[in-house]
Scaffold this active site. Structure first.
Site, PDB file in Angstrom:
ATOM      1  CE  LYS A 112      -3.455  -0.043   2.838  1.00 18.37           C
ATOM      2  NZ  LYS A 112      -4.286   0.055   4.063  1.00 18.37           N
ATOM      3  CE  LYS A 124      -2.333  -1.429  10.549  1.00 17.10           C
ATOM      4  NZ  LYS A 124      -2.715  -0.386   9.607  1.00 17.10           N
ATOM      5  N   GLY A 163      -2.684   5.928  13.764  1.00 14.57           N
ATOM      6  CA  GLY A 163      -3.824   5.281  14.393  1.00 14.57           C
ATOM      7  C   GLY A 163      -4.412   4.204  13.505  1.00 14.57           C
ATOM      8  CG  ASP A 164      -5.676   0.100  12.182  1.00 18.50           C
ATOM      9  OD1 ASP A 164      -5.446   0.293  10.984  1.00 18.50           O
ATOM     10  OD2 ASP A 164      -6.371  -0.852  12.585  1.00 18.50           O
ATOM     11  CB  SER A 383       0.290   9.033   7.549  1.00 21.50           C
ATOM     12  OG  SER A 383      -0.769   8.811   8.438  1.00 21.50           O
TER      13      SER A 383
END
Length: 452
Positions: A112, A124, A163-164, A383
């Site tokens: 991505k 992640k 963030g997620d 981001s």
């Protein structure tokens, strides 16, 4: 070595990591033509190296709840690949978080981030901590305890989390405050910060906006438009909210939103006023989506039934579908229902929300399918723009950032189209195109940097 042998080898090294293996298998099945054209990637074991995190960090998080009880959670950071730049990817706080899910998310993030064209590696992280029904003080104490370990492994030019799920502006604020105190420096080590203290305009909106911009480009390349289209959206979090907002702005008619309890269907369409009410329910009162029907009584609410092998939300008659909730939410029967009801496009706001056999159904029916690694890259794109602004010490306006986001999503779409033509892929196969383009970019960087 064949693609099947390669997958078997990776599977043996990662037993029982279902989500991660699903993501790896998808990429391996997409890049056969590339491996035939570039046998040196086999020799250099690029895919095996891509499937192995450069660093996988697991740590204990101790914190004290409001009753004075000691709680113990597990924290993670998966630093997957840094060939293109510092590790970049979100932190997820949710009870479902485990090593397999984070490795899958980090693996997807590598491709991505490569698609955005920005100098970003992939990573992640997160914890099995559940912020729901916790007080602000409990969340602050947990974030401070989490960062007391994580700070050792991140940095402005090393690893920049965002963030997620479960990590919004409140959590980013607490995490950033803890990092600033521990390191005694104010740097852009986290993205998604508040706009008054180093953040970028439209960062909260970016994933949802970017998703719709990508879908708009896909529709345009097929002589269609989003204007006037009825749209199904799952989820009610950040991505879903801003996808709905942008759909409304472009003249589409979103009719559904959902949470883990069920979904609402508003045949009249969700307009700006109704969306504002949903944002209040979910962001301010921390309520459930079913509360929507208390104010808008013509809307229908359907409760989730976990015993079913399909989700009723995908039975809704519409033109476009935007799964924005979580992974593997669209199963084979759901895809068949979407096909039966005349869906023209499915664009993934969540990460890997459509199961592999469901994707096959969509592609065989020539339904436009936009894979998450391409169409939900807007969040990480902004981001990256936030990182650039932090380093420069110059901040752009909302309109400037929105225009840059729109251009990035168009470039991702156009790169997918060029890859489809170059490798003579099925004209609807954006999944294979995104995997090939992202893989080539990372593989070439890894090849240039040697065996490290």
């Amino acid at each position: 070595m064949s693609e099947n042998e390669l997958y078997d080898r990776i599977e043996k090294r990662n037993p029982n990591e279902t989500e991660f293996l699903q993501a790896v298998e998808e990429v391996i099945s997409s890049i056969g033509k590339v491996l035939k054209k570039h046998p040196e990637y086999h020799q250099l074991k690029i895919l095996e190296r891509l499937a192995e995190p450069e660093r996988l960090i697991s740590f204990r998080v101790n914190w004290v709840d409001d009753e004075g009880n000691v709680q113990v959670n597990r924290g993670y950071r998966v630093q997957m690949n840094s060939a293109l730049g510092p590790y970049k990817g979100g932190l997820r706080f949710h009870p479902s978080v485990n090593q397999s899910i984070l490795k899958f998310l980090a693996f997807e993030q590598v491709f991505k981030n490569a698609l955005t064209g920005l100098p970003l590696g992939g990573g992640k992280g997160g914890s099995d901590f559940n912020p729901k029904e916790k007080s602000d003080q409990e969340i602050m104490r947990f974030c401070q305890a989490f960062m007391s370990e994580l700070y050792r492994h991140i940095g402005h030019f090393t690893d920049v989390p965002a963030g997620d799920i479960g990590v919004g502006s409140r959590e980013i604020g607490y995490l950033f405050g803890a990092y600033k105190k521990l390191q005694n420096e104010f740097t852009g080590v986290l993205t998604g910060k508040g706009p008054k203290w180093g953040g970028s305009p439209i960062r909260p909106e970016a994933t949802g906006y970017g998703l719709v911009y990508f879908a708009e480009n896909m529709m345009a390349s097929n002589g269609e438009s989003l204007e006037g289209k009825t749209c199904i959206v799952s989820g009610a979090g950040n991505v879903a909210q801003y996808a709905v907002e942008k759909l409304i702005q472009l003249g589409a008619k979103p009719v559904t939103m959902s949470d883990s309890s069920g979904f609402i269907y508003d045949e009249e369409g969700i307009d700006e006023e109704k969306l504002e009410h949903i944002m209040y329910i979910k962001n301010v009162s921390r309520g459930r989506i079913k509360e929507y029907t208390e104010k808008y009584s013509k809307a229908k609410y359907t409760e989730t039934d976990s015993s079913k092998d399909f989700k009723p939300i995908w039975e809704t008659k519409a033109d476009c579908a935007f799964p924005c909730a979580t992974q593997n939410e669209v199963k084979v029967k759901d895809a068949k229902n979407l096909k039966k009801n005349g869906i023209k496009l499915l664009a993934e706001g969540a990460n890997m929300p459509t199961m592999a056999d469901a994707i096959d159904v969509l592609q065989e029916a020539k339904i436009l399918y936009a894979p998450g690694k391409a169409c939900n890259a807007g969040g990480v794109a902004v981001s990256g723009l936030e990182m650039t602004q932090n380093r420069m010490g110059v901040y752009w306006t909302k309109d400037e950032v929105d225009e840059k986001l729109k251009n990035i999503m168009k470039r991702i779409h156009d790169d997918c189209r060029k890859t489809i033509e170059e490798y003579e892929l099925n004209s609807h196969d954006y999944l294979e195109a995104a995997n090939i383009f992202g893989f080539l970019k990372v593989a070439d960087a890894m090849k240039a940097q040697g065996i490290v």
